[in-house]
Design a protein around this motif. Structure first.
Motif, PDB file in Angstrom:
ATOM      1  N   SER A  14       2.527  18.836  10.562  1.00 43.93           N
ATOM      2  CA  SER A  14       3.335  17.972  11.419  1.00 43.93           C
ATOM      3  C   SER A  14       2.513  17.018  12.276  1.00 43.93           C
ATOM      4  N   ALA A  15       1.263  17.342  12.575  1.00 39.08           N
ATOM      5  CA  ALA A  15       0.434  16.462  13.394  1.00 39.08           C
ATOM      6  C   ALA A  15      -0.326  15.435  12.557  1.00 39.08           C
ATOM      7  N   LEU A  16      -0.285  15.559  11.234  1.00 40.43           N
ATOM      8  CA  LEU A  16      -1.028  14.670  10.353  1.00 40.43           C
ATOM      9  C   LEU A  16      -0.156  13.508   9.895  1.00 40.43           C
ATOM     10  N   HIS A  17      -0.787  12.362   9.639  1.00 40.57           N
ATOM     11  CA  HIS A  17      -0.094  11.199   9.088  1.00 40.57           C
ATOM     12  C   HIS A  17      -0.369  11.135   7.589  1.00 40.57           C
ATOM     13  N   PHE A  18       0.672  10.893   6.827  1.00 47.21           N
ATOM     14  CA  PHE A  18       0.566  10.821   5.379  1.00 47.21           C
ATOM     15  C   PHE A  18       1.047   9.461   4.895  1.00 47.21           C
ATOM     16  N   GLU A  19       0.501   9.013   3.759  1.00 43.38           N
ATOM     17  CA  GLU A  19       0.923   7.774   3.127  1.00 43.38           C
ATOM     18  C   GLU A  19       1.190   8.039   1.660  1.00 43.38           C
ATOM     19  N   ALA A  20       2.114   7.272   1.111  1.00 43.82           N
ATOM     20  CA  ALA A  20       2.406   7.329  -0.312  1.00 43.82           C
ATOM     21  C   ALA A  20       2.790   5.928  -0.753  1.00 43.82           C
ATOM     22  N   ALA A  21       2.470   5.584  -1.993  1.00 49.45           N
ATOM     23  CA  ALA A  21       2.697   4.222  -2.467  1.00 49.45           C
ATOM     24  C   ALA A  21       3.377   4.208  -3.819  1.00 49.45           C
ATOM     25  N   VAL A  22       4.042   3.103  -4.067  1.00 49.45           N
ATOM     26  CA  VAL A  22       4.611   2.812  -5.372  1.00 49.45           C
ATOM     27  C   VAL A  22       4.099   1.429  -5.773  1.00 49.45           C
ATOM     28  N   THR A  23       3.802   1.236  -7.043  1.00 49.69           N
ATOM     29  CA  THR A  23       3.293  -0.049  -7.517  1.00 49.69           C
ATOM     30  C   THR A  23       4.131  -0.561  -8.676  1.00 49.69           C
ATOM     31  N   ARG A  24       4.146  -1.868  -8.807  1.00 47.14           N
ATOM     32  CA  ARG A  24       4.830  -2.532  -9.908  1.00 47.14           C
ATOM     33  C   ARG A  24       4.046  -3.800 -10.246  1.00 47.14           C
ATOM     34  N   PRO A  25       4.080  -4.229 -11.532  1.00 47.20           N
ATOM     35  CA  PRO A  25       3.446  -5.500 -11.912  1.00 47.20           C
ATOM     36  C   PRO A  25       4.368  -6.675 -11.607  1.00 47.20           C
ATOM     37  N   LEU A  26       3.772  -7.847 -11.367  1.00 44.36           N
ATOM     38  CA  LEU A  26       4.538  -9.057 -11.111  1.00 44.36           C
ATOM     39  C   LEU A  26       3.729 -10.254 -11.593  1.00 44.36           C
ATOM     40  N   SER A  27       4.371 -11.149 -12.342  1.00 43.18           N
ATOM     41  CA  SER A  27       3.755 -12.408 -12.774  1.00 43.18           C
ATOM     42  C   SER A  27       4.548 -13.553 -12.171  1.00 43.18           C
ATOM     43  N   GLY A  29      -0.828 -19.664 -12.093  1.00 41.86           N
ATOM     44  CA  GLY A  29      -0.091 -18.479 -12.497  1.00 41.86           C
ATOM     45  C   GLY A  29      -0.914 -17.253 -12.164  1.00 41.86           C
ATOM     46  N   HIS A  30      -0.276 -16.255 -11.633  1.00 40.12           N
ATOM     47  CA  HIS A  30      -1.001 -15.044 -11.257  1.00 40.12           C
ATOM     48  C   HIS A  30      -0.233 -13.802 -11.671  1.00 40.12           C
ATOM     49  N   ASP A  31      -0.990 -12.835 -12.134  1.00 42.06           N
ATOM     50  CA  ASP A  31      -0.458 -11.495 -12.366  1.00 42.06           C
ATOM     51  C   ASP A  31      -0.911 -10.640 -11.195  1.00 42.06           C
ATOM     52  N   TYR A  32       0.041 -10.023 -10.548  1.00 41.67           N
ATOM     53  CA  TYR A  32      -0.247  -9.175  -9.397  1.00 41.67           C
ATOM     54  C   TYR A  32       0.185  -7.742  -9.652  1.00 41.67           C
ATOM     55  N   THR A  33      -0.458  -6.850  -8.962  1.00 40.82           N
ATOM     56  CA  THR A  33       0.071  -5.509  -8.781  1.00 40.82           C
ATOM     57  C   THR A  33       0.628  -5.491  -7.368  1.00 40.82           C
ATOM     58  N   VAL A  34       1.907  -5.209  -7.259  1.00 41.88           N
ATOM     59  CA  VAL A  34       2.563  -5.125  -5.957  1.00 41.88           C
ATOM     60  C   VAL A  34       2.538  -3.661  -5.543  1.00 41.88           C
ATOM     61  N   GLU A  35       1.982  -3.384  -4.381  1.00 47.02           N
ATOM     62  CA  GLU A  35       1.900  -2.021  -3.860  1.00 47.02           C
ATOM     63  C   GLU A  35       2.683  -1.942  -2.552  1.00 47.02           C
ATOM     64  N   VAL A  36       3.586  -0.997  -2.484  1.00 47.29           N
ATOM     65  CA  VAL A  36       4.400  -0.777  -1.299  1.00 47.29           C
ATOM     66  C   VAL A  36       4.018   0.593  -0.748  1.00 47.29           C
ATOM     67  N   VAL A  37       3.564   0.629   0.516  1.00 51.96           N
ATOM     68  CA  VAL A  37       3.059   1.866   1.110  1.00 51.96           C
ATOM     69  C   VAL A  37       3.989   2.321   2.239  1.00 51.96           C
ATOM     70  N   ALA A  38       4.427   3.554   2.145  1.00 51.41           N
ATOM     71  CA  ALA A  38       5.224   4.184   3.204  1.00 51.41           C
ATOM     72  C   ALA A  38       4.345   5.199   3.919  1.00 51.41           C
ATOM     73  N   THR A  39       4.624   5.440   5.192  1.00 49.89           N
ATOM     74  CA  THR A  39       3.855   6.385   5.984  1.00 49.89           C
ATOM     75  C   THR A  39       4.794   7.191   6.881  1.00 49.89           C
ATOM     76  N   ARG A  40       4.338   8.345   7.282  1.00 43.61           N
ATOM     77  CA  ARG A  40       5.079   9.155   8.259  1.00 43.61           C
ATOM     78  C   ARG A  40       4.164  10.224   8.823  1.00 43.61           C
ATOM     79  N   GLN A  41       4.537  10.734   9.968  1.00 41.59           N
ATOM     80  CA  GLN A  41       3.842  11.874  10.548  1.00 41.59           C
ATOM     81  C   GLN A  41       4.480  13.109   9.954  1.00 41.59           C
ATOM     82  N   GLY A  42       3.652  14.005   9.433  1.00 41.24           N
ATOM     83  CA  GLY A  42       4.162  15.203   8.776  1.00 41.24           C
ATOM     84  C   GLY A  42       4.810  14.874   7.446  1.00 41.24           C
ATOM     85  N   LEU A  43       5.338  15.892   6.805  1.00 42.54           N
ATOM     86  CA  LEU A  43       6.029  15.733   5.530  1.00 42.54           C
ATOM     87  C   LEU A  43       7.454  16.224   5.676  1.00 42.54           C
TER      88      LEU A  43
END
Length: 117
Positions: free
Chosen positions: A5-18, A29-43
């Motif tokens: 509960s005192a620790l901070h955690f992160e998790a991400a999801v990625t998707r390709p985008l052109s 023109g660019h090909d990207y990897t889109v990364e979305v990161v969520a965070t929270r204290q505890g799990l």
């Protein structure tokens, strides 16, 4: 096992985008990897940061109309505006107490641009 509960955690999801955008008089023109990161204290009760099903679905909906498009046709000046738009669109899909921390775009050369919430 100790409490997390005192620790901070992160998790991400990625998707390709052109996408294509204008740089001066040139088109890029660019090909990207889109990364979305969520965070929270505890799990949560399932020992995860967030259930990504809703966030992944929202990300897929946000990216679908962008694929292969000229960003200026969508009112976006470039990759920074794209990342900012995604951050605003996706933040509501991360339920409290988790929060959306960042959206990052990484191009094919490994250059990474991050927009923080």
């Amino acid at each position: 096992m100790g409490s997390t509960s005192a620790l901070h955690f992160e998790a991400a999801v990625t998707r390709p985008l052109s996408v294509v955008f204008r740089a001066g008089e040139a088109w890029e023109g660019h090909d990207y990897t889109v990364e979305v990161v969520a965070t929270r204290q505890g799990l949560d009760g399932f020992d995860v940061v967030v259930d990504f099903r809703d966030l992944e679905a929202a990300l897929d909906r946000s990216l679908a109309p962008l694929q292969g498009r000229l960003l200026s046709e969508l009112g976006l000046d470039g990759p920074l505006a794209l990342a900012q738009r995604l951050l605003a669109e996706l933040a509501p899909f991360v339920p409290s107490p988790a929060r959306l921390k960042e959206v990052a775009l990484t191009d094919g050369r490994g250059r990474r641009m991050v927009v923080l919430s």
